[in-house]
Scaffold this motif. Structure first.
Motif, PDB file in Angstrom:
ATOM      1  N   LEU A 182       0.831  -1.208   0.000  1.00  0.00           N
ATOM      2  CA  LEU A 182       0.000   0.000   0.000  1.00  0.00           C
ATOM      3  C   LEU A 182       0.866   1.259   0.000  1.00  0.00           C
ATOM      4  O   LEU A 182       0.617   2.207  -0.749  1.00  0.00           O
ATOM      5  N   LYS A 183       1.900   1.242   0.815  1.00  0.00           N
ATOM      6  CA  LYS A 183       2.800   2.408   0.906  1.00  0.00           C
ATOM      7  C   LYS A 183       3.462   2.663  -0.457  1.00  0.00           C
ATOM      8  O   LYS A 183       3.480   3.784  -0.963  1.00  0.00           O
ATOM      9  N   ALA A 184       3.982   1.591  -1.059  1.00  0.00           N
ATOM     10  CA  ALA A 184       4.659   1.738  -2.352  1.00  0.00           C
ATOM     11  C   ALA A 184       3.687   2.171  -3.450  1.00  0.00           C
ATOM     12  O   ALA A 184       4.048   2.932  -4.346  1.00  0.00           O
ATOM     13  N   MET A 185       2.456   1.684  -3.362  1.00  0.00           N
ATOM     14  CA  MET A 185       1.441   2.078  -4.363  1.00  0.00           C
ATOM     15  C   MET A 185       1.096   3.549  -4.215  1.00  0.00           C
ATOM     16  O   MET A 185       0.961   4.264  -5.207  1.00  0.00           O
ATOM     17  N   ASN A 186       0.951   4.009  -2.973  1.00  0.00           N
ATOM     18  CA  ASN A 186       0.676   5.431  -2.752  1.00  0.00           C
ATOM     19  C   ASN A 186       1.827   6.286  -3.271  1.00  0.00           C
ATOM     20  O   ASN A 186       1.609   7.347  -3.865  1.00  0.00           O
ATOM     21  N   GLU A 187       3.040   5.810  -3.072  1.00  0.00           N
ATOM     22  CA  GLU A 187       4.200   6.561  -3.584  1.00  0.00           C
ATOM     23  C   GLU A 187       4.179   6.600  -5.109  1.00  0.00           C
ATOM     24  O   GLU A 187       4.533   7.601  -5.729  1.00  0.00           O
ATOM     25  N   GLN A 188       3.743   5.480  -5.708  1.00  0.00           N
ATOM     26  CA  GLN A 188       3.695   5.445  -7.172  1.00  0.00           C
ATOM     27  C   GLN A 188       2.632   6.404  -7.727  1.00  0.00           C
ATOM     28  O   GLN A 188       2.841   7.023  -8.773  1.00  0.00           O
ATOM     29  N   ASN A 238       1.942   9.223  -6.456  1.00  0.00           N
ATOM     30  CA  ASN A 238       2.609  10.526  -6.416  1.00  0.00           C
ATOM     31  C   ASN A 238       3.591  10.674  -7.582  1.00  0.00           C
ATOM     32  O   ASN A 238       3.664  11.726  -8.218  1.00  0.00           O
ATOM     33  N   LYS A 239       4.316   9.605  -7.885  1.00  0.00           N
ATOM     34  CA  LYS A 239       5.300   9.673  -8.980  1.00  0.00           C
ATOM     35  C   LYS A 239       4.620   9.882 -10.328  1.00  0.00           C
ATOM     36  O   LYS A 239       5.118  10.606 -11.189  1.00  0.00           O
ATOM     37  N   GLU A 240       3.479   9.218 -10.519  1.00  0.00           N
ATOM     38  CA  GLU A 240       2.761   9.373 -11.789  1.00  0.00           C
ATOM     39  C   GLU A 240       2.199  10.800 -11.894  1.00  0.00           C
ATOM     40  O   GLU A 240       2.254  11.411 -12.959  1.00  0.00           O
ATOM     41  N   LEU A 241       1.686  11.318 -10.784  1.00  0.00           N
ATOM     42  CA  LEU A 241       1.142  12.683 -10.808  1.00  0.00           C
ATOM     43  C   LEU A 241       2.270  13.703 -10.992  1.00  0.00           C
ATOM     44  O   LEU A 241       2.100  14.711 -11.677  1.00  0.00           O
ATOM     45  N   PHE A 242       3.434  13.411 -10.414  1.00  0.00           N
ATOM     46  CA  PHE A 242       4.575  14.299 -10.643  1.00  0.00           C
ATOM     47  C   PHE A 242       4.976  14.253 -12.126  1.00  0.00           C
ATOM     48  O   PHE A 242       5.295  15.286 -12.722  1.00  0.00           O
ATOM     49  N   SER A 243       4.941  13.035 -12.716  1.00  0.00           N
ATOM     50  CA  SER A 243       5.282  12.914 -14.145  1.00  0.00           C
ATOM     51  C   SER A 243       4.350  13.802 -14.962  1.00  0.00           C
ATOM     52  O   SER A 243       4.777  14.502 -15.890  1.00  0.00           O
ATOM     53  N   SER A 244       3.065  13.766 -14.606  1.00  0.00           N
ATOM     54  CA  SER A 244       2.081  14.580 -15.321  1.00  0.00           C
ATOM     55  C   SER A 244       2.433  16.066 -15.198  1.00  0.00           C
ATOM     56  O   SER A 244       2.409  16.818 -16.176  1.00  0.00           O
ATOM     57  N   TYR A 245       2.814  16.469 -14.011  1.00  0.00           N
ATOM     58  CA  TYR A 245       3.157  17.870 -13.730  1.00  0.00           C
ATOM     59  C   TYR A 245       4.440  18.270 -14.476  1.00  0.00           C
ATOM     60  O   TYR A 245       4.540  19.358 -15.035  1.00  0.00           O
ATOM     61  N   LEU A 246       5.414  17.362 -14.475  1.00  0.00           N
ATOM     62  CA  LEU A 246       6.681  17.629 -15.159  1.00  0.00           C
ATOM     63  C   LEU A 246       6.454  17.825 -16.658  1.00  0.00           C
ATOM     64  O   LEU A 246       6.968  18.759 -17.267  1.00  0.00           O
ATOM     65  N   ALA A 268       2.330  15.854  -1.207  1.00  0.00           N
ATOM     66  CA  ALA A 268       2.622  17.047  -2.017  1.00  0.00           C
ATOM     67  C   ALA A 268       3.356  16.634  -3.294  1.00  0.00           C
ATOM     68  O   ALA A 268       4.147  15.688  -3.277  1.00  0.00           O
ATOM     69  N   ILE A 269       3.069  17.344  -4.362  1.00  0.00           N
ATOM     70  CA  ILE A 269       3.765  17.077  -5.626  1.00  0.00           C
ATOM     71  C   ILE A 269       4.912  18.085  -5.741  1.00  0.00           C
ATOM     72  O   ILE A 269       4.706  19.289  -5.582  1.00  0.00           O
ATOM     73  N   ASP A 270       6.114  17.565  -6.005  1.00  0.00           N
ATOM     74  CA  ASP A 270       7.291  18.451  -6.103  1.00  0.00           C
ATOM     75  C   ASP A 270       7.142  19.456  -7.242  1.00  0.00           C
ATOM     76  O   ASP A 270       6.461  19.186  -8.229  1.00  0.00           O
ATOM     77  N   LYS A 271       7.861  20.559  -7.090  1.00  0.00           N
ATOM     78  CA  LYS A 271       7.869  21.547  -8.174  1.00  0.00           C
ATOM     79  C   LYS A 271       8.694  20.975  -9.330  1.00  0.00           C
ATOM     80  O   LYS A 271       9.827  20.531  -9.121  1.00  0.00           O
ATOM     81  N   PRO A 272       8.135  20.960 -10.535  1.00  0.00           N
ATOM     82  CA  PRO A 272       8.928  20.434 -11.651  1.00  0.00           C
ATOM     83  C   PRO A 272       9.891  21.493 -12.185  1.00  0.00           C
ATOM     84  O   PRO A 272       9.733  22.680 -11.891  1.00  0.00           O
ATOM     85  N   LYS A 273      10.846  21.050 -12.957  1.00  0.00           N
ATOM     86  CA  LYS A 273      11.768  21.970 -13.622  1.00  0.00           C
ATOM     87  C   LYS A 273      10.977  22.824 -14.609  1.00  0.00           C
ATOM     88  O   LYS A 273      10.038  22.300 -15.257  1.00  0.00           O
ATOM     89  N   THR A 274      11.338  24.091 -14.718  1.00  0.00           N
ATOM     90  CA  THR A 274      10.563  24.950 -15.627  1.00  0.00           C
ATOM     91  C   THR A 274      11.388  25.467 -16.798  1.00  0.00           C
ATOM     92  O   THR A 274      10.855  26.016 -17.753  1.00  0.00           O
ATOM     93  N   ASP A 275      12.711  25.306 -16.703  1.00  0.00           N
ATOM     94  CA  ASP A 275      13.552  25.851 -17.759  1.00  0.00           C
ATOM     95  C   ASP A 275      14.465  24.779 -18.344  1.00  0.00           C
ATOM     96  O   ASP A 275      14.952  23.917 -17.606  1.00  0.00           O
TER      97      ASP A 275
END
Ligand code: OFO
Length: 165
Positions: free
Chosen positions: A8-14, A16-24, A73-80
């Motif tokens: 469950l913990k690893a799935m929750n982390e995943q 977040n990673k997928e949502l961060f990918s979307s944000y990136l 929280a979703i990390d701030k992605p690179k912008t430049d």
């Protein structure tokens, strides 16, 4: 069969990673749009939407298994970015990291004898092969394109042909 704590913990982390990918990828799309590459911006926007779908796929699966989604929280992605070559090299690098993360998650599910999660993750394993292949092809194509404005324009048009949902 309930989700084991580790899984469950690893799935929750995943999630977040997928949502961060979307944000990136959305951030990369914004960069391309402002730099005058609407085709690349479209390709990355479609990719961003796919990543959101990936996150939601795991999100729904957690609930189907009686687990609880806990969003972080979703990390701030690179912008430049320096240029398109650098940007797409980073797409490839990011996908390789996600593949490693999916593999680790799969191993956690194996250790837990969690067959439903393993079966669900097989879709992601196949998807990552495709995602890495696509990113590789773009990186290779950009090496051939070089800095010529006409070639870059054609490259941008080619990427803009990607169809979204
Ligand atoms: Fe979710 O497939 Fe890319 O990261």
């Amino acid at each position: 069969m309930k989700l084991e704590k580790n899984v469950l913990k690893a799935m929750n982390e995943q999630v977040n990673k997928e949502l961060f990918s979307s944000y990136l990828y959305l951030s990369m799309s914004a960069y391309c749009e402002s730099e005058g590459f609407p085709g690349c911006a479209k390709w990355l926007k479609v990719q961003s939407e796919e990543e959101n779908d990936h996150g939601m796929k795991i999100y729904h699966f957690i609930h189907e298994r009686g687990g609880r989604v806990e969003l972080e929280a979703i990390d701030k992605p690179k912008t430049d970015f320096k240029n398109l070559s650098q940007l797409f090299a980073q797409v490839l690098e990011h996908e390789q990291k996600i593949s490693a993360s999916i593999t680790a998650l799969y191993e956690t599910a194996i250790k837990a004898n969690d067959y439903p999660t393993q079966i669900m993750l097989q879709w992601f394993i196949t998807e990552q092969v495709e995602e890495e292949k696509n990113a590789h092809e773009i990186v290779d194509l950009l090496k051939k394109v070089g800095d010529s404005p006409v070639s870059l324009m054609m490259f941008d048009r080619q990427l803009g042909a990607r169809v979204g949902k």
